[in-house]
Design an enzyme around this catalytic site. Structure first.
Site, PDB file in Angstrom:
ATOM      1  N   GLY A  95       0.820  -1.202   0.000  1.00 33.09           N
ATOM      2  CA  GLY A  95       0.000   0.000   0.000  1.00 33.09           C
ATOM      3  C   GLY A  95       0.854   1.251   0.000  1.00 33.09           C
ATOM      4  O   GLY A  95       2.082   1.194   0.179  1.00 33.09           O
ATOM      5  N   GLN A  97       1.271   3.493   2.149  1.00 39.20           N
ATOM      6  CA  GLN A  97       1.990   3.695   3.409  1.00 39.20           C
ATOM      7  C   GLN A  97       2.527   2.367   3.957  1.00 39.20           C
ATOM      8  O   GLN A  97       2.592   2.152   5.165  1.00 39.20           O
ATOM      9  CB  GLN A  97       1.069   4.352   4.436  1.00 39.20           C
ATOM     10  CG  GLN A  97       0.810   5.820   4.181  1.00 39.20           C
ATOM     11  CD  GLN A  97       2.052   6.680   4.403  1.00 39.20           C
ATOM     12  OE1 GLN A  97       2.976   6.291   5.093  1.00 39.20           O
ATOM     13  NE2 GLN A  97       2.057   7.866   3.810  1.00 39.20           N
ATOM     14  N   SER A  98       2.975   1.501   3.076  1.00 37.81           N
ATOM     15  CA  SER A  98       3.439   0.169   3.465  1.00 37.81           C
ATOM     16  C   SER A  98       4.670   0.216   4.374  1.00 37.81           C
ATOM     17  O   SER A  98       5.709   0.764   3.994  1.00 37.81           O
ATOM     18  CB  SER A  98       3.766  -0.646   2.211  1.00 37.81           C
ATOM     19  OG  SER A  98       4.450  -1.826   2.541  1.00 37.81           O
ATOM     20  N   ASN A  99       4.550  -0.375   5.559  1.00 42.53           N
ATOM     21  CA  ASN A  99       5.715  -0.540   6.438  1.00 42.53           C
ATOM     22  C   ASN A  99       6.741  -1.459   5.793  1.00 42.53           C
ATOM     23  O   ASN A  99       7.952  -1.240   5.892  1.00 42.53           O
ATOM     24  CB  ASN A  99       5.285  -1.142   7.778  1.00 42.53           C
ATOM     25  CG  ASN A  99       4.327  -0.260   8.537  1.00 42.53           C
ATOM     26  OD1 ASN A  99       4.628   0.887   8.834  1.00 42.53           O
ATOM     27  ND2 ASN A  99       3.154  -0.798   8.861  1.00 42.53           N
ATOM     28  N   CYS A 101       7.320  -2.023   2.583  1.00 42.31           N
ATOM     29  CA  CYS A 101       8.066  -1.379   1.491  1.00 42.31           C
ATOM     30  C   CYS A 101       9.113  -0.417   2.035  1.00 42.31           C
ATOM     31  O   CYS A 101      10.238  -0.354   1.531  1.00 42.31           O
ATOM     32  CB  CYS A 101       7.098  -0.670   0.556  1.00 42.31           C
ATOM     33  SG  CYS A 101       6.145  -1.791  -0.498  1.00 42.31           S
TER      34      CYS A 101
END
Length: 363
Positions: A95, A97-99, A101
Site C-alpha cells: 500500500g 503507506q506500506s511498512n 516497502c
C-alpha cells in the site's frame, strides 16, 4: 576457487552469514535457508504492559529505527537469498503507506541493492510527505505507482512479476517478493523468532497475540509452535481480511515452504492448522481505516502505558486482544498472555489530523 573467494567477499561486504535452522525443523523441507543477513537489533525485550493486567509485550518495534517492526526479521532471509543469487535490484509491493516497502527500501540501500517499490495509488500520490512514503523517497527508492484497477487485474504478485520481467529485459539481476515479505522464505523470520522467544520463556504464557496483516509472520509462528511443541495458544488478529482468507493463505505459504509430503505430516488438512492457530476478525471498518474509538484507544495506551501503537496493525490488534480476553478470560489469575508488537509506528502520521481532533476534544 575464484567463485569461493567471491562468495567470501560478498559475505564480508553484505554481512551474509551462514544460517543453521533450529533442530526441531525437518531438513527435508523445500525451502531451507543457508544464509542470513544481520539487520535487526536482537533479541527484542519482553516486559509487563502497564495498564494491561496479565499481559506482557514483546517489543519487535525495537528491531531497529528506520527498519523497525516484524518486516525486518523476514528481510534478513529474503535479502540474504537475493544476495546469494547475485541480485542487484529488489522489487516488492504494498500500500501507499506500506511498512514493509519502507523497511525493504532501507534494508536494500544498506546492503548496496536498488529498491523498487510498487505502491497502490495514483501517480500524484508518489510525491507524498507523510510517514512511510516520505522515508521511501528519502532513501531514493524507485517508486512505481499502480492503480486500484491494476491491482484488481493482476494482483500484487502479478505486478511484482511484471516489473521483474521489465527490469530483467534491461539486463538487471532482479529479486522480487510479495507484500509483507510473506512467502516461504520470508516466513523464516518468525520461525527463527520462535527460537528467541523460547529462550525468553515462551512456554510460561497461556496465549500469544499478534496482528495478522499479510500472513507470513503468523505462518512462521504457527509452524514453529507446532514443531517445537510450544505450549501457548496462538491468536492472530486479522486486520486486513477475513480469518477464512488467512487460514487459506497461511496454509498455502506453509505448503510452499514444507513441500507437499512434509506438509501432510505436519498439518494433514487446513482444519488441522486451527488446532495451533486461532484467527479472529479485528479489522474494524476496514484495512487502514481508523475509527475514532480505535484512535482513542491508541491515544489512551500511549498516555497510560508509554507504548505507542500504530493505527493499521498493532492498534487494531491490541484492541482485539482486549476484547478477546474479556470474552475468553485466562484460565487463572496467575496466567499471562504475550502481545507481539510488530511495529508500524510511522503509520501514525497520516492519521495526525484525525488523532489531533480527538486530543483536542479531550482537553
Amino acid at each position: 576457487m575464484r567463485s569461493i573467494l567471491v562468495y567470501i567477499a560478498l559475505c564480508k561486504m553484505n554481512r551474509l552469514e551462514a544460517y543453521d535452522a533450529p533442530s526441531w525443523i525437518p531438513r527435508s523441507i523445500d525451502v531451507l535457508p543457508s544464509s542470513r543477513v544481520q539487520l535487526s537489533q536482537l533479541p527484542t525485550p519482553i516486559h509487563p504492559w502497564q495498564g494491561f493486567p496479565s499481559v506482557d509485550i514483546k517489543r519487535d518495534d525495537y528491531t531497529g529505527s528506520e527498519m523497525s517492526g516484524n518486516k525486518v526479521r523476514k528481510l534478513e532471509f529474503l535479502l540474504a537469498h537475493a544476495i546469494e543469487l547475485g541480485a542487484t535490484d529488489i522489487v516488492t509491493v504494498g500500500g501507499l503507506q506500506s511498512n514493509h516497502c519502507r523497511a525493504t527500501a532501507v534494508a536494500a540501500r544498506r546492503l548496496g541493492l536498488k529498491p523498487h517499490l510498487i505502491l497502490r495509488g495514483e501517480a500524484q500520490d508518489a510525491l507524498g510527505r507523510d510517514g512511510n512514503l516520505f522515508i521511501d523517497r528519502l532513501f531514493s527508492a524507485e517508486i512505481h505507482m499502480a492503480s486500484d484497477s491494476e491491482f484488481e487485474q493482476l494482483g500484487g504478485q502479478g505486478l511484482v512479476d511484471r516489473l521483474v520481467s521489465q527490469l530483467e529485459a534491461q539486463n538487471k539481476t532482479v529479486y522480487g517478493f510479495p507484500s509483507g515479505g510473506s512467502n516461504a522464505m520470508g516466513t523464516w523470520g518468525y520461525i527463527e523468532a520462535t527460537r528467541e522467544l523460547l529462550d525468553q520463556g515462551l512456554n510460561t504464557y497461556e496465549r500469544v497475540y499478534l496482528a495478522c496483516g499479510s500472513g507470513g509472520t503468523t505462518a512462521g509462528l504457527a509452524l514453529a509452535f507446532k514443531l517445537a511443541n510450544v505450549q501457548p495458544n496462538l491468536i492472530g488478529l486479522c486486520v486486513d481480511d477475513s480469518p477464512e482468507f488467512f487460514y487459506n493463505k497461511i496454509y498455502s505459504i506453509l505448503q510452499n515452504l514444507l513441500g507437499e509430503i512434509t506438509l501432510r505430516r505436519v498439518f494433514p488438512t487446513k482444519q488441522s492448522l486451527q488446532a495451533y492457530l486461532r484467527l479472529e476478525q479485528s479489522k474494524g471498518q476496514g484495512y487502514a481505516i481508523s475509527t475514532d474509538s480505535e484512535l482513542r484507544f491508541i491515544s489512551n495506551c500511549a498516555r497510560d502505558s508509554g507504548v505507542l501503537l500504530d493505527p493499521v496493525y498493532t492498534g487494531k490488534a491490541a484492541l482485539g486482544m482486549v476484547n478477546d480476553l474479556q470474552k475468553y478470560p485466562l484460565s487463572s489469575s496467575s496466567q499471562r498472555a504475550l502481545f507481539i508488537h510488530t511495529g508500524g509506528l510511522l503509520g501514525i502520521f497520516p492519521k495526525a489530523n484525525q488523532i489531533d481532533s480527538i486530543l483536542q476534544s479531550e482537553r
